[in-house]
Design a protein around this motif. Structure first.
Motif, PDB file in Angstrom:
ATOM      1  N   GLY A  61       4.044   1.388  -2.753  1.00 17.88           N
ATOM      2  CA  GLY A  61       3.118   2.255  -2.036  1.00 17.88           C
ATOM      3  C   GLY A  61       3.801   3.271  -1.141  1.00 17.88           C
ATOM      4  O   GLY A  61       3.284   4.379  -0.943  1.00 17.88           O
ATOM      5  N   THR A  62       4.941   2.905  -0.564  1.00 21.23           N
ATOM      6  CA  THR A  62       5.659   3.848   0.297  1.00 21.23           C
ATOM      7  C   THR A  62       6.133   5.045  -0.530  1.00 21.23           C
ATOM      8  O   THR A  62       5.980   6.200  -0.112  1.00 21.23           O
ATOM      9  CB  THR A  62       6.865   3.152   0.973  1.00 21.23           C
ATOM     10  OG1 THR A  62       6.432   1.899   1.509  1.00 21.23           O
ATOM     11  CG2 THR A  62       7.434   3.992   2.089  1.00 21.23           C
ATOM     12  N   ASP A 155      -3.938   7.343   2.986  1.00 25.06           N
ATOM     13  CA  ASP A 155      -3.139   6.125   2.819  1.00 25.06           C
ATOM     14  C   ASP A 155      -4.136   5.004   2.559  1.00 25.06           C
ATOM     15  O   ASP A 155      -4.706   4.429   3.494  1.00 25.06           O
ATOM     16  CB  ASP A 155      -2.287   5.844   4.055  1.00 25.06           C
ATOM     17  CG  ASP A 155      -1.433   4.586   3.898  1.00 25.06           C
ATOM     18  OD1 ASP A 155      -1.759   3.749   3.023  1.00 25.06           O
ATOM     19  OD2 ASP A 155      -0.450   4.429   4.651  1.00 25.06           O
ATOM     20  N   ALA A 157      -3.574   2.066   1.093  1.00 29.67           N
ATOM     21  CA  ALA A 157      -2.870   0.834   0.746  1.00 29.67           C
ATOM     22  C   ALA A 157      -3.697  -0.415   1.040  1.00 29.67           C
ATOM     23  O   ALA A 157      -3.522  -1.450   0.407  1.00 29.67           O
ATOM     24  CB  ALA A 157      -1.543   0.759   1.500  1.00 29.67           C
ATOM     25  N   GLN A 158      -4.627  -0.311   2.004  1.00 27.77           N
ATOM     26  CA  GLN A 158      -5.374  -1.505   2.422  1.00 27.77           C
ATOM     27  C   GLN A 158      -6.845  -1.420   2.017  1.00 27.77           C
ATOM     28  O   GLN A 158      -7.647  -2.225   2.504  1.00 27.77           O
ATOM     29  CB  GLN A 158      -5.264  -1.654   3.951  1.00 27.77           C
ATOM     30  CG  GLN A 158      -3.813  -1.725   4.426  1.00 27.77           C
ATOM     31  CD  GLN A 158      -3.682  -2.102   5.897  1.00 27.77           C
ATOM     32  OE1 GLN A 158      -4.669  -2.302   6.592  1.00 27.77           O
ATOM     33  NE2 GLN A 158      -2.452  -2.219   6.366  1.00 27.77           N
ATOM     34  N   SER A 179      -1.025   1.024  -2.422  1.00 26.17           N
ATOM     35  CA  SER A 179       0.033   0.030  -2.639  1.00 26.17           C
ATOM     36  C   SER A 179      -0.554  -1.189  -3.323  1.00 26.17           C
ATOM     37  O   SER A 179      -1.657  -1.629  -2.994  1.00 26.17           O
ATOM     38  CB  SER A 179       0.618  -0.395  -1.284  1.00 26.17           C
ATOM     39  OG  SER A 179       1.314  -1.630  -1.406  1.00 26.17           O
ATOM     40  N   LYS A 184      -1.914  -7.202  -0.965  1.00 25.97           N
ATOM     41  CA  LYS A 184      -3.008  -6.225  -0.836  1.00 25.97           C
ATOM     42  C   LYS A 184      -4.235  -6.706  -1.628  1.00 25.97           C
ATOM     43  O   LYS A 184      -4.135  -7.630  -2.435  1.00 25.97           O
ATOM     44  CB  LYS A 184      -2.551  -4.839  -1.337  1.00 25.97           C
ATOM     45  CG  LYS A 184      -1.293  -4.316  -0.640  1.00 25.97           C
ATOM     46  CD  LYS A 184      -1.564  -3.815   0.778  1.00 25.97           C
ATOM     47  CE  LYS A 184      -0.305  -3.817   1.594  1.00 25.97           C
ATOM     48  NZ  LYS A 184       0.227  -2.577   2.059  1.00 25.97           N
TER      49      LYS A 184
HETATM   50  C1  LIG Z   1       1.435  -1.832   2.476  1.00 28.16           C
HETATM   51  C2  LIG Z   1       1.273  -0.511   3.114  1.00 28.16           C
HETATM   52  C3  LIG Z   1       2.050   0.595   2.737  1.00 28.16           C
HETATM   53  C4  LIG Z   1       3.275   0.509   1.874  1.00 28.16           C
HETATM   54  O1  LIG Z   1       3.161  -0.075   0.664  1.00 28.16           O
HETATM   55  P1  LIG Z   1       4.417  -0.781  -0.042  1.00 28.16           P
HETATM   56  O2  LIG Z   1       3.895  -1.003  -1.416  1.00 28.16           O
HETATM   57  O3  LIG Z   1       4.716  -2.028   0.693  1.00 28.16           O
HETATM   58  O4  LIG Z   1       5.541   0.188  -0.032  1.00 28.16           O
HETATM   59  C5  LIG Z   1       1.748   1.827   3.276  1.00 28.16           C
HETATM   60  N1  LIG Z   1       0.757   1.970   4.177  1.00 28.16           N
HETATM   61  C6  LIG Z   1       0.016   0.930   4.590  1.00 28.16           C
HETATM   62  C7  LIG Z   1      -1.077   1.160   5.588  1.00 28.16           C
HETATM   63  C8  LIG Z   1       0.249  -0.349   4.086  1.00 28.16           C
HETATM   64  O5  LIG Z   1      -0.488  -1.376   4.519  1.00 28.16           O
END
Ligand SMILES: *Cc1c(COP(=O)(O)O)cnc(C)c1O
Length: 368
Positions: A61-62, A155, A157-158, A179, A184
């Motif tokens: 995700g990064t 973003d 990711a969550q 991500s 997740k």
């Molecule tokens: C998990 C997360 C990321 C990064 O994801 P990775 O897959 O671990 O690199 C970025 N932003 C938020 C808010 C996250 O919770």
């Protein structure tokens, strides 16, 4: 007494184990570990799920966030506005893309980026990265309005599957990142991520960036690096994506049960849902007014996998001293960091497990 994990990955695996093994066998038989057909199939399925035309799988995700920002071709060193209350990766991606993180504080109730503060910071910036913290969307309607022509990069990711006014996470920004870290809501068996967008040119740019800048073998059109989704991870994600709507519903039911079990406890603030949001409860994070660390220690001693997301805000991390912020820069974020307590929550959590968490928490609070 058995322990209760923060997230039970085995319980999720049990639901997809047969499908995953079959899929792995299929990949192992062909050896198509990179760019196998499951990657393209997952990308199509995830784009549809996210209400956009394109999804590009990435290694994590990064990277996805960095690649989304790089695809926008913002001026070198331009400011990117993001909330102070987020996982460190949001700020890392901005720096990695050659840009400058401009942090702003969050609202005191939902701990999401405060649109009024974002509006103050935006005139000196080139993009806005809202974070859909803990599984609910930032106020995207207000944020898109204040951003005007500046690109907004979610973003997410969550927040896979979370809605705001019926519109799904990933479909609001010009381009968005997510991500699939194992914990997740949609988790791989290792690292993986994705960029989603409606914009075909941006999707193409992201695909090039993550494949050494190359669309044709050994011809490198633009600067890139290696950040692709593994075929084996795509197999896992395809199986889990089919269950995600039901799993998110189960998370909502579990969050409602915690609300019921924990209401009225002294010194405890329950997490709220911003009106207009359908929350997917990546994390159920309460706030403990006094003695959070003692309460956390009691829960852990009782075998309850509670956590803190996140104990030290980005601007107070040694690695980000250079941004020029200090203690007091973001008071809402700093206060929250000392009070947040994340309770175990996953789709398969049982009523019995939740009752035990609630009873242990109530006892700990009564002692403080
Ligand atoms: C998990 C997360 C990321 C990064 O994801 P990775 O897959 O671990 O690199 C970025 N932003 C938020 C808010 C996250 O919770």
């Amino acid at each position: 007494m058995t322990s209760i994990p923060l997230v039970d990955l085995q319980a999720a695996h049990a639901e997809v184990a047969g499908e995953v093994r079959e899929g792995f066998d299929r990949v192992l038989a062909t050896g198509a570990y990179i760019k196998g057909p499951d990657v393209g199939a997952f990308e199509a399925e995830y784009a549809e799920f996210s209400g956009v035309r394109h999804a590009v799988g990435t290694a994590n995700g990064t990277d996805a966030l960095e690649m989304a920002l790089r695809a926008l071709e913002l001026p070198d060193g331009a400011g990117v506005v993001l909330p102070a209350n987020t996982f460190v990766a949001t700020a890392e991606a901005v720096v990695r893309a050659g840009l400058r993180p401009v942090l702003v504080d969050v609202d005191p109730e939902y701990l999401l980026i405060d649109p009024a503060l974002a509006a103050e910071a935006l005139p000196a910036a080139a993009a806005l990265v809202p974070v859909h913290l803990n599984g609910q969307l930032a106020p995207m309607d207000a944020l898109l309005e204040i951003a005007g022509d500046l690109p907004v990069v979610e973003d997410g990711a969550q927040s896979q599957g979370a809605l705001r006014h019926g519109r799904v996470s990933g479909s609001w920004g010009r381009i968005s990142a997510t991500s699939f870290y194992p914990g997740k809501n949609l988790g791989a068996y290792g690292d993986a991520g994705a960029v989603v967008t409606d914009d075909e040119q941006l999707a193409k740019a992201v695909r090039l960036i993550g494949d050494h800048g190359s669309g044709r073998k050994y011809i490198h059109e633009r600067f890139g690096f290696n950040s692709r989704m593994d075929t084996l991870q795509a197999v896992v994600l395809r199986a889990k994506l089919r269950r995600l709507p039901a799993w998110n519903t189960a998370r909502r039911a579990a969050a409602a049960r915690y609300d019921e079990l924990l209401k009225g406890l002294d010194g405890l603030t329950l997490p709220g849902t911003l009106p207009g949001n359908e929350h997917v409860w990546h994390l159920y994070a309460v706030r403990v007014e006094r003695g959070r660390d003692e309460v956390l220690a009691e829960l852990q001693a009782a075998g309850i996998g509670a956590g803190v997301h996140y104990p030290v805000p980005v601007h107070l991390q040694p690695a980000f001293r250079g941004l020029g912020y200090d203690e007091g820069s973001f008071p809402v974020t700093e206060r929250a960091a000392g009070q947040i307590l994340t309770l175990p929550l996953f789709p398969q959590i049982t009523e019995g497990q939740q009752s035990r968490v609630a009873e242990t928490l109530a006892k700990a609070l009564a002692r403080i």
